[in-house]
Scaffold this motif. Structure first.
Motif: not given
Length: 734
Positions: A616-629
């Motif tokens: 969860i911690f890893l994928m949540h941060r991955t999603r943040e980075e993806t949404r940031a571009g």
């Protein structure tokens, strides 16, 4: 007052208000937390299936005249063979711990007798007695010699203590004080009553030992993680506050709503509070440290940190609570009770770490990080690419090779499941042998073809004679005797012609249940048989529920179907590998002769519910980075690089807290702690680092299907932050 001034005001008032509320809560909860041991129940029925035949027998026995019986076996043994003098000694000692047959209130074998004149009669007063005759113990028949002449066994029982554990202990200790060997004659007191007392003694030491050991382990790891003389103490104090509140809340549920709380569930709750709570603290403090470099005021930095990692913390707690809640569907009383007990502990840990911890950190300001204080506007100290960046690079360069290698490795480890020993016998459940277990081991060697503890049958009184005759005719039964009667039921003690918990005895129990119409078959061996059967049923029911509930939480958090399936598949593979490693070490290395029947289910719940946290911690941060571009592959590698260290620390802490269970003197705790600790380490350093990252690189945007995270674009420029007045900065940085 300007916006900055109002924020500074909130930064002082709100944390103080939260701190005061917590002080009041701890003051109230403290008086109840200490009473949790008073409502813990470790009687056989508390660990039995609610609808099993053996459970019915245990409850009916409590309603017989005198209530619950406490039975012991006096075992006399000499290696070269018992002498005539040994037999005289045995008879004299047995006479000293039992009342004369003529004073029994009923016939011999009823396990009910009148106490001698002037003796105490209530369990409370019996608890102080040193004379076993005060307990009006009854001798069941003459001594039974072994075929080789080395061992002599006497069966003794009493109903005087009833269900009072203190009085039971006093009875067993009084018998042991009067039954002593000398000059090569060994005398030990065993039997179910003595085993229960010894087990209760072990369980009674668990709470304090576990709390102290877990606290020391967490403190050491926090010191190594933070390298600060002050910072490590803050999460430790907060998690301790959460543990106090959790114990108080569970006490309230047990006393007010009849929740079953065993020493097993209370011990596991302590580990969950310290392990999960420290994990939440590590993630929050790491995010707070980063925000302090970007934000001038600690209060604002903490708000940003909570907004950033709050969803991941809530989802993490949600998966654990959802997984534990599924245990309510189990039929075993202790497993079903563990669900709400563990859930309360995790919830208290989350509340403490998202309220009390932020308040204390904000009040202490940046100086709590001394000597590595994160100054406003500073950059993190760069020390090269970092180990997790290097790991991510290898996963990014050869994702297929990394993924296949990891899956094959875990699959190979999982094959060790076929090497797991059989079901754990009650006599083998201690890592060290108390006197009762040593006595039962002596009996097992001396009577290899005879049962040494009764199979207890409860028959309707009107049909007792018929059922007694039928029991004696069942294959595998060596004998049967009529016991107490009352409340429309009669107790029949059946002796099997095979050792306890052997395949032959289990077959005899099954034949008795099939042949004795209208009767219930129980006793220690029948309970173990019912435990194994019910655990198999509970696994088939609870495991799918856990998978479905965890998947639902992940889908709601990640707004995807592929990513949740990937995370759940990964932790299930970890569970199989960890259990397989257990199969490779439990017998050959630890010398265990069996596995606790509840081990597969409990380890599955903990490894899936807790192990998925790091995903969860890893994928949540991955999603943040993806949404940031960021491109999907770069987002996955950046998430690993930025969260790797803190999640590794959290994994080490969680593994270490569960490993503390392995220090306890019970095989079931050693097995549980070992499998979960190994699983967490595998998940932290292999699955999350390599497998999930390489799978994310391979799947690209498909990992978020059917969701559509933002595509690559330039991130919006951060708004300029006007520096606050110097007076506010001075006040907040102190």
């Amino acid at each position: 007052m300007g916006q900055t001034g109002r924020t500074a005001g909130y930064g002082r008032v709100i944390p103080w208000a939260v701190l005061v509320l917590w002080v009041v809560a701890i003051a109230v909860a403290g008086s109840f937390a200490g009473k949790l041991a008073d409502v813990q129940r470790d009687r056989p029925a508390d660990y039995l299936p609610s609808g099993a035949d053996s459970t019915r027998v245990a409850r009916l026995q409590e309603e017989l005249p005198g209530g619950e019986a406490t039975g012991v076996l006096l075992v006399y043994h000499r290696d070269g063979g018992l002498t005539a003098a040994d037999r005289v000694t045995a008879e004299r000692q047995v006479a000293a711990v039992t009342v004369p047959a003529g004073t029994a209130a009923g016939t011999a074998g009823t396990a009910s007798a009148a106490p001698k004149a002037g003796s105490a009669t209530s369990p409370a007063s019996l608890a102080a007695s040193k004379d076993p005759r005060d307990f009006a113990a009854t001798l069941h028949g003459p001594g039974v010699p072994s075929a080789d002449g080395t061992t002599l066994m006497y069966a003794v029982s009493t109903t005087a203590p009833g269900t009072d554990d203190t009085a039971k202990k006093a009875f067993v200790e009084a018998v042991r004080a009067h039954a002593r060997g000398a000059d090569g004659l060994t005398v030990r007191v065993g039997g179910d009553g003595a085993v229960d007392v010894d087990a209760k003694e072990v369980f009674g030491s668990i709470d304090g030992t576990l709390m102290l050991a877990t606290g020391l382990v967490v403190a050491l790891l926090l010191i190594l993680t933070y390298r600060s003389p002050v910072l490590w103490l803050v999460p430790l104090v907060v998690v301790g506050a959460g543990a106090v509140c959790a114990r108080a809340a569970v006490y309230g549920l047990a006393s007010g709503f009849g929740l079953t709380v065993t020493s097993q569930s209370a011990g596991i709750m302590t580990v969950l509070v310290f392990g999960a709570g420290t994990d939440y603290a590590l993630l929050l403090v790491a995010r707070y440290r980063d925000e302090l470099r970007r934000t001038p005021l600690p209060y604002d930095a903490m708000r940003s940190a909570l907004r950033g990692c709050g969803p991941a913390l809530l989802a993490s707690c949600g998966t654990v609570v959802a997984g534990l809640a599924c245990l309510l569907a189990a039929d075993l009383n202790n497993i079903r009770g563990l669900g709400p007990v563990g859930a309360v502990g995790v919830l208290c840990a989350l509340i403490a770490m998202t309220t009390l911890l932020p308040a204390i950190l904000v009040l202490l300001g940046r100086r709590v990080f001394w000597p590595l204080i994160p100054a406003y506007g500073s950059e993190p100290k760069q020390g090269g690419p970092g180990v997790f960046a290097a790991m991510g690079s290898s996963a990014g360069r050869r994702p297929v090779a990394v993924l296949v290698t990891g899956v094959v490795l875990l699959g190979a480890l999982a094959l060790g499941v076929f090497q797991l020993p059989g079901a754990l016998k009650r006599e083998d459940s201690f890592t060290a042998k108390p006197e009762s277990i040593a006595a039962m081991a002596t009996l097992a060697e001396a009577f290899p073809d005879r049962g040494t503890r009764p199979i207890e049958v409860m028959a309707p009184t009107g049909a007792a004679d018929r059922i007694l005759a039928e029991a004696r005719s069942v294959e595998g039964v060596a004998g049967a005797e009529r016991g107490r009667s009352g409340g429309g039921w009669t107790e029949i003690a059946v002796t099997a012609g095979a050792p306890p918990e052997s395949a032959a005895e289990s077959a005899a129990i099954e034949r008795l249940r099939a042949a004795l119409d209208g009767a219930h078959v129980g006793g220690a061996s029948a309970r173990q048989l019912d435990l194994a059967t019910t655990n198999a049923h509970d696994r088939l029911l609870v495991i799918p529920l856990v998978l479905a509930s965890v998947l639902l939480v992940l889908v709601l958090l990640l707004r995807s179907l592929v990513a949740p399936l990937l995370l759940v598949a990964a932790v299930v593979l970890v569970w199989g590998a960890a259990l397989g490693l257990g199969g490779l070490v439990f017998g050959p290395v630890f010398g265990f002769t069996g596995v606790d029947p509840g081990l597969p289910l409990l380890t599955f719940v903990f490894l899936v519910a807790l192990g998925v946290d790091y995903g969860i911690f890893l994928m949540h941060r991955t999603r943040e980075e993806t949404r940031a571009g960021a491109e999907p592959a770069r987002a996955a590698l950046t998430a690993l690089r930025t969260t790797g260290a803190v999640i590794a620390s959290a994994g080490i802490v969680l593994a270490a807290t569960f490993a503390v269970l392995a220090s306890l003197p019970l095989v079931m705790f050693v097995e549980l702690g070992t499998v979960v600790a190994v699983g967490v380490v595998l998940d932290t350093f292999l699955v999350r680092t390599y497998l999930v990252t390489s799978a994310s690189v391979l799947l690209g945007r498909t990992v978020w299907w059917p969701g559509r995270p933002a595509g690559p674009s330039a991130p919006a420029a951060a708004p300029a932050v006007a520096p606050p007045p110097a007076s506010d900065l001075v006040a907040e940085r102190r």
